[in-house]
Design an enzyme around this catalytic site. Structure first.
Site, PDB file in Angstrom:
ATOM      1  N   HIS A  57     -11.946  10.157 -50.361  1.00  0.00           N
ATOM      2  CA  HIS A  57     -10.999  10.375 -51.461  1.00  0.00           C
ATOM      3  C   HIS A  57     -10.721   9.082 -52.223  1.00  0.00           C
ATOM      4  CE1 HIS A  57     -10.416  14.224 -49.581  1.00  0.00           C
ATOM      5  NE2 HIS A  57      -9.889  13.699 -48.494  1.00  0.00           N
ATOM      6  N   HIS A 219     -11.110  18.791 -50.238  1.00  0.00           N
ATOM      7  CA  HIS A 219     -12.246  18.803 -49.317  1.00  0.00           C
ATOM      8  C   HIS A 219     -13.194  19.937 -49.668  1.00  0.00           C
ATOM      9  CE1 HIS A 219      -8.550  17.474 -47.283  1.00  0.00           C
ATOM     10  NE2 HIS A 219      -9.300  16.463 -46.936  1.00  0.00           N
TER      11      HIS A 219
END
Lengths: 333, 333
Positions: A57, A219
């Site tokens: 991320h 995700h």
């Protein structure tokens, strides 16, 4: 799989080594267990902020370590929660007498492991408070989550709470500000393409060339709907509608508007989305008092974006504007 | 074509509108002809810096407008040189008695149109100097270029020359610093995937799933070779070797090391490339005195990276460190 990597199992370690080299003036990276810390932590008298989560991320969270923001970040394996021993080690490394705030995105593994680490830290006499971020309006429960997912408001919370801590405010006040950002922040994201986890070697999900996923998780978790491709105006409306209705944001509200790229979407497109979002906010009578447009919380190389709106007050604006010096967010220092 | 856009023909205008809204405190965008200017330009007594080129390379150049860097940026259509009237209008808007420096990447259309605009400006009594950037070692001539292409060193030149101008140094001194960066800077890039120009609607070139393009240009121009996919270590060596040999960089040289993402490559991978580049520099005895890792000069959503090395001296380091406040590069302000 087309990636600039060596062995998939070495991705996180090697990226951390690169980060350590590129930001040696600012950060120290500890390996085994992995965590990133402010070079000057613990800062005497300051409540310490620790966040973390799976890698993939970036720049979240390691890119937000530095004066005015986080004291430490704990990167797990790609899309995998950091372990309690990692979180504990980071907490110990930056803890002072003023205590530690854990900022945790609401994913089940993250929440459990941060809780376990907090309990262990407390047995050593470290004061730990935790705030759970759950700003994503897309879905109630999800693949890795009970309740809503934590997404873009986390960046805003880390900035605002980090500024408060840097000013020497007590842990309880810093935690309250973090909770305030979460209470007043709402987000939603969308994907044009999937991402590929290096160790999986194939796309997380399949998305036909004429479809997009509205409400996607960071995700690649499923969102609200898979629909035909739309224009930037249509897409932004699909994200902003649920966000605006949820709080709800009302005419006259001062807001921070954050358009975030998911990794594979260029800035050119993010500015087009920002234009649409600004028009929608104006249409509802909101005033955008601060904005952030860029790639701050990603899903590897996923193409897509998320939008976050946070209802601001004078105190939050002042803390947002306060100096910050991190690899990914920097001004005034 | 999966993009966050409305009509392809509106991409540049709408992105500029988004940019104007997101950075209203810092920039003003002029439309028809399009250019981006510092809100406070012309700054009395300061040499003004104007750069520009085709759009699709964001944040270059508009993201570098602000105190300590550019006074104006002139965005053409995607991958298309800005017109002379655009460049002239930007030059007129920011010119003061101290004159204007045009920073031009070496692409034939850019060079011709900046020259024409400079000539027109001079007939109005504006002093204009120009510096041509041609740091890309990949190829001698190219699809849009006689001589070497201008790439990553442009970002470094705009920062260093911008700092010198902000300190009130005369135009000739500012131009000399810009030329110094170009003379001491070398770059090379590579692509894992093509990009798609919105108005073309299909990829600029075809690249099989198991191949990459070494030496690619920022418009997808062919590079040196198309080869099987390699590891980050192999790829970085293929880029750094020619860069290091060309100046040549020598043991003991202090360098700025810049790893740049081309738009679709996430920061996680860029840090892995930086790790490899730092090892290669150390192996040659170079000292990395400053670094920059991120997405600063793009080819729309192309996956890939470029590396740039610039041999620094104390004056250049001090100017690199000077305060800057732009949408994409900011510190100290």
């Amino acid at each position: 799989m087309k990636k600039l990597i060596n062995r998939p199992e070495d991705v996180v370690r090697e990226a951390l080594q690169g980060m350590a080299g590129a930001h040696a003036d600012l950060l120290q990276v500890h390996f085994d267990p992995h965590f990133i810390r402010r070079a000057d932590a613990p800062v005497p008298g300051k409540a310490a902020l620790v966040s973390g989560g799976g890698s993939g991320h970036e720049p979240l969270h390691g890119g937000f370590v530095g004066p005015g923001m986080l004291d430490a970040a704990v990167p797990g394996a790609v899309f995998t929660s950091p372990t309690p021993d990692q979180i504990l080690a980071a907490t110990q490394a930056v803890a002072g007498a003023a205590g530690v705030l854990h900022i945790v995105k609401n994913y089940t593994g993250d929440v459990l492991n941060f809780e376990m680490a907090a309990d262990l830290a407390r047995t050593e006499g470290i004061t730990v408070e935790a705030v759970i971020m759950d700003d994503d309006v897309a879905v109630q429960d999800s693949l890795y989550t009970a309740g809503r997912r934590g997404t873009g408001a986390t960046v805003v919370a880390e900035k605002i709470a980090g500024a408060a801590a840097e000013q020497g405010r007590p842990l309880a006040a810093v935690a309250e500000l973090c909770r305030r950002v979460n209470a007043r922040g709402r987000s939603m994201g969308m994907a044009l393409t999937s991402c590929t986890v290096p160790q999986a070697g194939k796309p997380t999900f399949e998305l036909p060339g004429n479809e997009m996923e509205i409400g996607v998780g960071i995700h690649g978790e499923p969102g609200r709907s898979r629909v035909p491709l739309g224009t930037a105006a249509e897409i932004t409306a699909m994200l902003a509608g649920p966000v605006l209705d949820d709080l709800p944001f009302k005419a006259g509200d001062p807001v921070l508007a954050f358009v975030n790229g998911l990794g594979g979407t260029p800035l050119l497109e993010l500015y087009i989305v920002y234009r649409e979002l600004a028009r929608l906010c104006a249409g509802r009578g909101l005033t955008i008092v601060r904005s952030l447009v860029g790639t701050y919380m990603t899903s590897l190389e996923m193409a897509g974006c998320s939008i976050t709106l946070v209802k601001m007050d004078e105190e939050m604006i002042s803390l947002w504007d306060a100096p910050v010096r991190t690899p990914a967010l920097r001004w005034g220092l």
